[in-house]
Design an enzyme around this catalytic site. Sequence first.
Site, PDB file in Angstrom:
ATOM      1  N   GLY A  31       0.818  -1.215   0.000  1.00  0.00           N
ATOM      2  CA  GLY A  31       0.000   0.000   0.000  1.00  0.00           C
ATOM      3  C   GLY A  31       0.846   1.257   0.000  1.00  0.00           C
ATOM      4  O   GLY A  31       0.664   2.130   0.847  1.00  0.00           O
ATOM      5  N   SER A  34      -0.243   5.858  -1.298  1.00  0.00           N
ATOM      6  CA  SER A  34      -0.694   7.109  -0.676  1.00  0.00           C
ATOM      7  C   SER A  34      -0.335   7.116   0.797  1.00  0.00           C
ATOM      8  O   SER A  34       0.236   6.145   1.321  1.00  0.00           O
ATOM      9  CB  SER A  34      -2.212   7.301  -0.848  1.00  0.00           C
ATOM     10  OG  SER A  34      -2.924   6.430   0.006  1.00  0.00           O
ATOM     11  N   GLY A  35      -0.636   8.221   1.447  1.00  0.00           N
ATOM     12  CA  GLY A  35      -0.526   8.342   2.898  1.00  0.00           C
ATOM     13  C   GLY A  35       0.804   7.908   3.480  1.00  0.00           C
ATOM     14  O   GLY A  35       1.882   8.257   3.005  1.00  0.00           O
ATOM     15  N   GLY A  37       2.329   4.953   3.626  1.00  0.00           N
ATOM     16  CA  GLY A  37       3.168   4.064   2.832  1.00  0.00           C
ATOM     17  C   GLY A  37       4.024   4.859   1.856  1.00  0.00           C
ATOM     18  O   GLY A  37       5.232   4.609   1.713  1.00  0.00           O
ATOM     19  N   LEU A  83      -4.873  -7.244  -1.843  1.00  0.00           N
ATOM     20  CA  LEU A  83      -4.877  -8.094  -0.642  1.00  0.00           C
ATOM     21  C   LEU A  83      -6.200  -8.830  -0.438  1.00  0.00           C
ATOM     22  O   LEU A  83      -6.262  -9.799   0.312  1.00  0.00           O
ATOM     23  CB  LEU A  83      -4.550  -7.255   0.592  1.00  0.00           C
ATOM     24  CG  LEU A  83      -3.080  -6.833   0.705  1.00  0.00           C
ATOM     25  CD1 LEU A  83      -2.925  -5.656   1.643  1.00  0.00           C
ATOM     26  CD2 LEU A  83      -2.209  -8.004   1.161  1.00  0.00           C
ATOM     27  N   THR A 130      -8.957  -8.022   4.283  1.00  0.00           N
ATOM     28  CA  THR A 130      -7.903  -7.201   3.660  1.00  0.00           C
ATOM     29  C   THR A 130      -6.780  -6.921   4.647  1.00  0.00           C
ATOM     30  O   THR A 130      -5.605  -7.195   4.379  1.00  0.00           O
ATOM     31  CB  THR A 130      -8.502  -5.851   3.197  1.00  0.00           C
ATOM     32  OG1 THR A 130      -9.601  -6.098   2.332  1.00  0.00           O
ATOM     33  CG2 THR A 130      -7.461  -4.999   2.498  1.00  0.00           C
ATOM     34  N   SER A 157      -3.241  -0.206  14.978  1.00  0.00           N
ATOM     35  CA  SER A 157      -3.837   1.101  15.271  1.00  0.00           C
ATOM     36  C   SER A 157      -4.312   1.119  16.721  1.00  0.00           C
ATOM     37  O   SER A 157      -4.579   0.054  17.297  1.00  0.00           O
ATOM     38  CB  SER A 157      -5.048   1.324  14.360  1.00  0.00           C
ATOM     39  OG  SER A 157      -5.792   2.445  14.782  1.00  0.00           O
ATOM     40  N   TYR A 177     -23.042  -6.606  11.569  1.00  0.00           N
ATOM     41  CA  TYR A 177     -21.870  -5.859  11.127  1.00  0.00           C
ATOM     42  C   TYR A 177     -21.873  -4.429  11.675  1.00  0.00           C
ATOM     43  O   TYR A 177     -22.861  -3.733  11.598  1.00  0.00           O
ATOM     44  CB  TYR A 177     -21.843  -5.804   9.590  1.00  0.00           C
ATOM     45  CG  TYR A 177     -20.617  -5.102   9.047  1.00  0.00           C
ATOM     46  CD1 TYR A 177     -19.367  -5.720   9.059  1.00  0.00           C
ATOM     47  CD2 TYR A 177     -20.713  -3.809   8.523  1.00  0.00           C
ATOM     48  CE1 TYR A 177     -18.245  -5.068   8.567  1.00  0.00           C
ATOM     49  CE2 TYR A 177     -19.587  -3.157   8.027  1.00  0.00           C
ATOM     50  CZ  TYR A 177     -18.359  -3.793   8.057  1.00  0.00           C
ATOM     51  OH  TYR A 177     -17.239  -3.155   7.578  1.00  0.00           O
TER      52      TYR A 177
HETATM   53  N1  LIG Z   1      -4.121   7.429   8.893  1.00  0.00           N
HETATM   54  C1  LIG Z   1      -4.357   7.116  10.148  1.00  0.00           C
HETATM   55  O1  LIG Z   1      -4.815   7.980  10.954  1.00  0.00           O
HETATM   56  C2  LIG Z   1      -4.069   5.754  10.686  1.00  0.00           C
HETATM   57  C3  LIG Z   1      -4.282   5.515  12.052  1.00  0.00           C
HETATM   58  C4  LIG Z   1      -4.026   4.232  12.546  1.00  0.00           C
HETATM   59  C5  LIG Z   1      -3.599   3.228  11.692  1.00  0.00           C
HETATM   60  N2  LIG Z   1      -3.416   3.495  10.364  1.00  0.00           N
HETATM   61  C6  LIG Z   1      -2.985   2.392   9.505  1.00  0.00           C
HETATM   62  O2  LIG Z   1      -1.930   2.826   8.673  1.00  0.00           O
HETATM   63  C7  LIG Z   1      -1.932   2.101   7.448  1.00  0.00           C
HETATM   64  C8  LIG Z   1      -1.734   3.065   6.281  1.00  0.00           C
HETATM   65  O3  LIG Z   1      -2.868   3.889   6.204  1.00  0.00           O
HETATM   66  P1  LIG Z   1      -2.889   5.311   5.520  1.00  0.00           P
HETATM   67  O4  LIG Z   1      -3.424   6.240   6.536  1.00  0.00           O
HETATM   68  O5  LIG Z   1      -1.629   5.617   4.841  1.00  0.00           O
HETATM   69  O6  LIG Z   1      -4.062   5.061   4.453  1.00  0.00           O
HETATM   70  P2  LIG Z   1      -4.172   5.308   2.867  1.00  0.00           P
HETATM   71  O7  LIG Z   1      -3.602   6.639   2.521  1.00  0.00           O
HETATM   72  O8  LIG Z   1      -5.578   5.014   2.533  1.00  0.00           O
HETATM   73  O9  LIG Z   1      -3.231   4.181   2.270  1.00  0.00           O
HETATM   74  C9  LIG Z   1      -3.631   2.843   2.315  1.00  0.00           C
HETATM   75  C10 LIG Z   1      -2.922   2.069   1.246  1.00  0.00           C
HETATM   76  O10 LIG Z   1      -3.430   0.726   1.276  1.00  0.00           O
HETATM   77  C11 LIG Z   1      -3.805   0.341  -0.025  1.00  0.00           C
HETATM   78  N3  LIG Z   1      -4.877  -0.651  -0.016  1.00  0.00           N
HETATM   79  C12 LIG Z   1      -6.151  -0.502   0.417  1.00  0.00           C
HETATM   80  N4  LIG Z   1      -6.856  -1.619   0.210  1.00  0.00           N
HETATM   81  C13 LIG Z   1      -6.013  -2.507  -0.387  1.00  0.00           C
HETATM   82  C14 LIG Z   1      -6.163  -3.838  -0.874  1.00  0.00           C
HETATM   83  N5  LIG Z   1      -7.326  -4.475  -0.827  1.00  0.00           N
HETATM   84  N6  LIG Z   1      -5.095  -4.433  -1.439  1.00  0.00           N
HETATM   85  C15 LIG Z   1      -3.912  -3.802  -1.526  1.00  0.00           C
HETATM   86  N7  LIG Z   1      -3.710  -2.543  -1.101  1.00  0.00           N
HETATM   87  C16 LIG Z   1      -4.761  -1.900  -0.546  1.00  0.00           C
HETATM   88  C17 LIG Z   1      -4.260   1.634  -0.677  1.00  0.00           C
HETATM   89  O11 LIG Z   1      -4.312   1.487  -2.085  1.00  0.00           O
HETATM   90  P3  LIG Z   1      -5.405   2.289  -2.963  1.00  0.00           P
HETATM   91  O12 LIG Z   1      -4.843   3.661  -3.046  1.00  0.00           O
HETATM   92  O13 LIG Z   1      -5.451   1.542  -4.236  1.00  0.00           O
HETATM   93  O14 LIG Z   1      -6.693   2.230  -2.199  1.00  0.00           O
HETATM   94  C18 LIG Z   1      -3.189   2.586  -0.182  1.00  0.00           C
HETATM   95  O15 LIG Z   1      -2.011   2.475  -0.942  1.00  0.00           O
HETATM   96  C19 LIG Z   1      -3.250   1.308   7.420  1.00  0.00           C
HETATM   97  O16 LIG Z   1      -2.977  -0.037   7.746  1.00  0.00           O
HETATM   98  C20 LIG Z   1      -4.075   1.954   8.527  1.00  0.00           C
HETATM   99  O17 LIG Z   1      -4.990   1.054   9.120  1.00  0.00           O
HETATM  100  C21 LIG Z   1      -3.633   4.727   9.850  1.00  0.00           C
END
Ligand SMILES: NC(=O)c1ccc[n+]([C@@H]2O[C@H](COP(=O)([O-])OP(=O)(O)OC[C@H]3O[C@@H](n4cnc5c(N)ncnc54)[C@H](OP(=O)(O)O)[C@@H]3O)[C@@H](O)[C@H]2O)c1
Length: 317
Positions: A31, A34-35, A37, A83, A130, A157, A177
Amino acid sequence: MVDRSAFGAKTTADEVLDGIDLSGTSVLITGGTSGLGAETARAMAAKGAEVTITARTEAKGQATVDQIKASAGKTISVEALELGSAKSVRAFAERINSGDRKIDLLINNAGIMACAEATTEDGFEMQFGTNHLGHFLMTCLIAPSLADGGRVVILSSSAHQMSDVMFDDIDMKKGGYERWKSYGQSKTANALFAVELNKRLAVRNIEVFSVHPGVIGTGLTKHLRIRDFLMFIPLMLTGAVKRKSVPAGAATQCFAGTAPEIAGRGGSFLADCKIAEISPEKKRDMTVVWPYAIDPEAAERLWSLSEDLLGEKFAQL
Ligand SMILES: NC(=O)c1ccc[n+]([C@@H]2O[C@H](COP(=O)([O-])OP(=O)(O)OC[C@H]3O[C@@H](n4cnc5c(N)ncnc54)[C@H](OP(=O)(O)O)[C@@H]3O)[C@@H](O)[C@H]2O)c1
């Protein structure tokens, strides 16, 4: 040189990696489009790491790679991975295992949050399927490509505090759910996976950490509704929730993946670039970990359940 003992909530990924040379280090980040990653990939590539990110669509993956090459000018590539599809995970694992490259640092970063009820291509509840099962299958399949002595970082998280793993109702069919409960369950599963994986990879001297990155405005919020945002306002006003920038959000996973200070503490849960305090009284605090998320028996039970659901045993990694 930064003062590493002062690392905390505001520390950025670049500060964590200051003075750390990653040349010759191979990093795989799920992933990365964005964000957190993408920021982790940029910061590590800038320090000389050979980075591979995964993307669901080629265009998005290539756009991120081009952007990082333009700013960091380093080695970075992209691999397709969905995933929610065992077929895609298996094809990805075959490609990774067919090369001779060993992965020094794997970061299981991809995730989705609080989506409406849905199932993955293989029929698993979407968030558990996922965030946990897809990563479980991928990690076990590519284990031969992990370098002995390396690290694995798993994004969990503080939302683990929203739900333990519901072993008797994993797909939430009996209890019904709930979007946040489902996310909480999947994030508890991420932390438990780190505990059991750390145990199983100890013979290869590979350490596994789980991470709460903070609260950061990223693509993760795409499924949120107005009432979700309203829920956060009082928490932000009281200071219970403090937002971080993306560079600060990516810091803890960069720390978990590289910090010499935490060597030997594999299986731990980290927040704000530190090993999190365990809270037996289940304090509502984003920087602590609740005992059920690092419970070794639950971690073993989740491993067996994951194998049963996927129909494959991973006795030796
Ligand atoms: N941001 C927060 O406040 C926060 C807080 C606690 C934990 N986290 C954790 O941090 C991690 C990164 O999150 P982020 O904030 O950077 O979110 P994000 O910007 O939405 O990035 C998530 C990444 O995961 C990919 N992804 C989503 N569904 C997928 C799938 N089915 N198969 C493969 N890749 C997939 C997305 O690809 P697409 O662009 O194609 O969707 C994107 O590259 C996550 O595990 C999240 O739970 C984040």
